[in-house]
Design an enzyme around this catalytic site. Sequence first.
Site, PDB file in Angstrom:
ATOM      1  N   ASN A 123      80.438 -72.386 -73.144  1.00 42.84           N
ATOM      2  CA  ASN A 123      80.685 -73.560 -72.124  1.00 42.84           C
ATOM      3  C   ASN A 123      80.251 -73.594 -70.616  1.00 42.84           C
ATOM      4  O   ASN A 123      80.300 -72.555 -70.471  1.00 42.84           O
ATOM      5  CB  ASN A 123      82.310 -73.321 -71.915  1.00 42.84           C
ATOM      6  CG  ASN A 123      83.070 -74.883 -71.326  1.00 42.84           C
ATOM      7  OD1 ASN A 123      81.770 -75.158 -70.901  1.00 42.84           O
ATOM      8  ND2 ASN A 123      84.628 -75.410 -71.635  1.00 42.84           N
ATOM      9  N   ASP A 161      77.504 -65.808 -65.959  1.00 37.69           N
ATOM     10  CA  ASP A 161      78.723 -66.352 -66.411  1.00 37.69           C
ATOM     11  C   ASP A 161      79.440 -65.404 -68.284  1.00 37.69           C
ATOM     12  O   ASP A 161      79.348 -65.728 -68.957  1.00 37.69           O
ATOM     13  CB  ASP A 161      78.341 -67.486 -67.765  1.00 37.69           C
ATOM     14  CG  ASP A 161      80.069 -68.583 -67.564  1.00 37.69           C
ATOM     15  OD1 ASP A 161      80.641 -67.937 -67.299  1.00 37.69           O
ATOM     16  OD2 ASP A 161      79.470 -69.476 -67.943  1.00 37.69           O
ATOM     17  N   ARG A 215      88.039 -59.966 -67.875  1.00 30.98           N
ATOM     18  CA  ARG A 215      88.366 -59.627 -68.555  1.00 30.98           C
ATOM     19  C   ARG A 215      90.410 -58.779 -68.479  1.00 30.98           C
ATOM     20  O   ARG A 215      90.944 -58.166 -69.166  1.00 30.98           O
ATOM     21  CB  ARG A 215      88.307 -59.061 -70.006  1.00 30.98           C
ATOM     22  CG  ARG A 215      86.743 -60.484 -70.256  1.00 30.98           C
ATOM     23  CD  ARG A 215      87.723 -61.355 -71.234  1.00 30.98           C
ATOM     24  NE  ARG A 215      86.535 -62.617 -71.459  1.00 30.98           N
ATOM     25  CZ  ARG A 215      86.008 -63.534 -71.523  1.00 30.98           C
ATOM     26  NH1 ARG A 215      86.993 -64.114 -70.210  1.00 30.98           N
ATOM     27  NH2 ARG A 215      85.029 -64.379 -71.255  1.00 30.98           N
TER      28      ARG A 215
HETATM   29 ZN    ZN Z   1      82.869 -72.258 -66.586  1.00 33.26          ZN
END
Ligand code: ZN
Lengths: 313, 429
Positions: free
Chosen positions: B281, B308, B58
């Site tokens: 996702n 992730d 981020r």
């Molecule tokens: Zn992804």
Amino acid sequence: MTRHLLSIDDVSAEEIQQLFATAAEMHDVQKREVKKLPALRGRTVINLFFEDSTRTRSSFEIAGKWLSADVINLSAKGSSASKGESLRDTVLTVTAMGVDGLVMRHSASGAAHQVAGWLDIPVINAGDGMHEHPTQALLDGYTLQRQLGGPGSLEGKRIAIVGDLTHSRVFRSNVKSLSKLGASVVAVAPPTLMPSGVAEWAKADGFATSYTLDDVLPEVDAVMMLRVQRERMSGGYFPTSREYTVGYGLTRQRLALLREGVPILHPGPMNRGLEISPEAADAASSRILDQVSAGVAIRMSVLYHLLAGEESA
Amino acid sequence: MSLLIKGASVLGAEPTDVYVDGGVIREIGTVSATADEVVAASGLVLLPGLVDLHTHLRQPGREDAETVASGAAAAAAGGYTAVLAMANTSPVTDTAEAAVSVWELGREAGLADVFPVGAVTKGLAGEELAELALMNRSRAGVTVFSDDGRCVSDPRVMRRALEYVKAFGGVISQHSQDPSLAPYGSACCHEGELSGRLGLPGWPGVAEEVIVARDVMLARHTGSRVHVAHASTAGTVEVLRWAKAQAEKDGSWAVTAEVTPHHLLLTTDLLAGYDPTFKVNPPLRPAEDVEALRAALADGTIDAVATDHAPHARQDKEHAFVDAAFGMLGLEEALSVVSTVMVSSGLLDWAGVARVMSTTPARIAGLEGHGRPVAVGEPANLALVDPAATYVVDRDRSLSLSRNNPWHDRKLTGRVVSTYLRGKQTYAG
Ligand SMILES: [Zn+2]
């Protein structure tokens, strides 16, 4: 009754009958010259609509006012997420002003459930995305039950729900409420407008599905047509509105397939000529205007049961 | 500064001592030397420091959700000594300068080596290639490229990207999501019976599988390397199994794949309460997919576990489910989840865990100092694990700046107790 009405899952068959019984009393009030009951005097209800719906909002507004509640309408369309405010912050802010109950419409499925988890006042789901519209289902069940002969009359009846099932909160709530009232549902739509996993779902919940309206109509005791949005065409759900009407519209010719007097329902607003012909909408057996007046009575009943408090319950 | 780890079980083998000096493993066996620091490690398993192929840090842009430093601290707490930071920051990591700045922030933090992933296309727009070779030649030495969060969905662009990185041995890590079958933003839940009931727009498994199938054909055609990020369906596993057999026969191209800890344990039914903590996702899938992913990780069809790790500020999750941000935390509990799911069930032993969480990810990313054997002369990038420790996750004890932790209140077995980066302790549990 539970504290909130978020889904038909929140009410049992007996509670539905209680709500109907109260609604019948409220319905009589509508015929009086002075349409006021004092039940919610001093209570404030907020109609928080994140999505436009004049019809549902007015119905809740009239219901609240006839129960003597102070009703505040707030349109929050596009106001929160676009300003960077979270849904939680929006509803906490709005209800911090001394609100006793929240009626909420949102374009997102599950929004009312999430909000109920953040608040300690009753929340009534006035439609959440493609998920549920419990007061609509209650007014549909109430209308049908009155039409077919009062409490118990839906037992064993077969009811078709026809149209865009995938995107319909009316379908999702009605399939539950009609089952609780003892009816069996047959859901009719082209395969592209059937919800995903509908086969397993129908098996688990005991409803039937069909792609062929002509096969279904002769055997049903009521038919509920759903609104079909023309923009589904651009989504590739069906080729043209003409083809939709030929396959799934309640046309003048199809009316003849129904047994005598079988009630016709539609949650509105109607696309006359697309999913429903003028002849069907205006037929003697059409209960579409009854649904609208029942809507106020049902919403009065729901507000009363959730908000009137112990002293008046 | 010297370090003596006494009585640890290296990759689950017989207990031994490991002596480290100057950031390098100097001696393994029964060590009589004394050290500046002595760690009693009996009952503990010693692994090479873990390597995460897929982390979102981020920074720049959303330092309220995570910074390179806070993410590196969370990584160290999870036993990681190297993480690859995804490019979908703001601005996007699509130039050499942007890549170097992330790399330097990692070096300053000093808690894990942070290797930037470069964007495949400028601004993740999927249209024009980013400066892939310049990113590779920079001090950050970028080897992995991904538009993650977005799929390189135009087959022509994907073909050119695969061809172009051959010049310097790069790899394209693909977020496989055909956006016309599973639109970004709206498709938020596995498409199936539950999404039908909940009225949530579905993300069908086939939207992943068609891209994986296409990409392996493109990798074969171009003779290049494609890496499938966060595989989530049994259908993807089938395609990978076929593709790997072909790649092995041909010898001129390669396909690798990763799976996340959450796709190894959590299932789509967690969405029944519309809790956006579980919105991710690709979405959580049904139990049949989870079973297939576990088996594929055990038999090598899926090469690696990647977290992730996707931190989000509280307000970005407190929206209606369809409007809430995608993603969940993952760095701190990854090893525990793999231990709970794969080791406790006998699907992997600790050597297998070292392979899928360290050795193979380091090889896929071309990292030299990581994923090395625990052996004399190797850099002392190490993680000490208590295989018997059972604990309940508390999201408020996280080192991440965010709290979107899907493991909160869940009981896990196996826990990282210490992490060492070149002999220096970066985490003490
Ligand atoms: Zn992804």
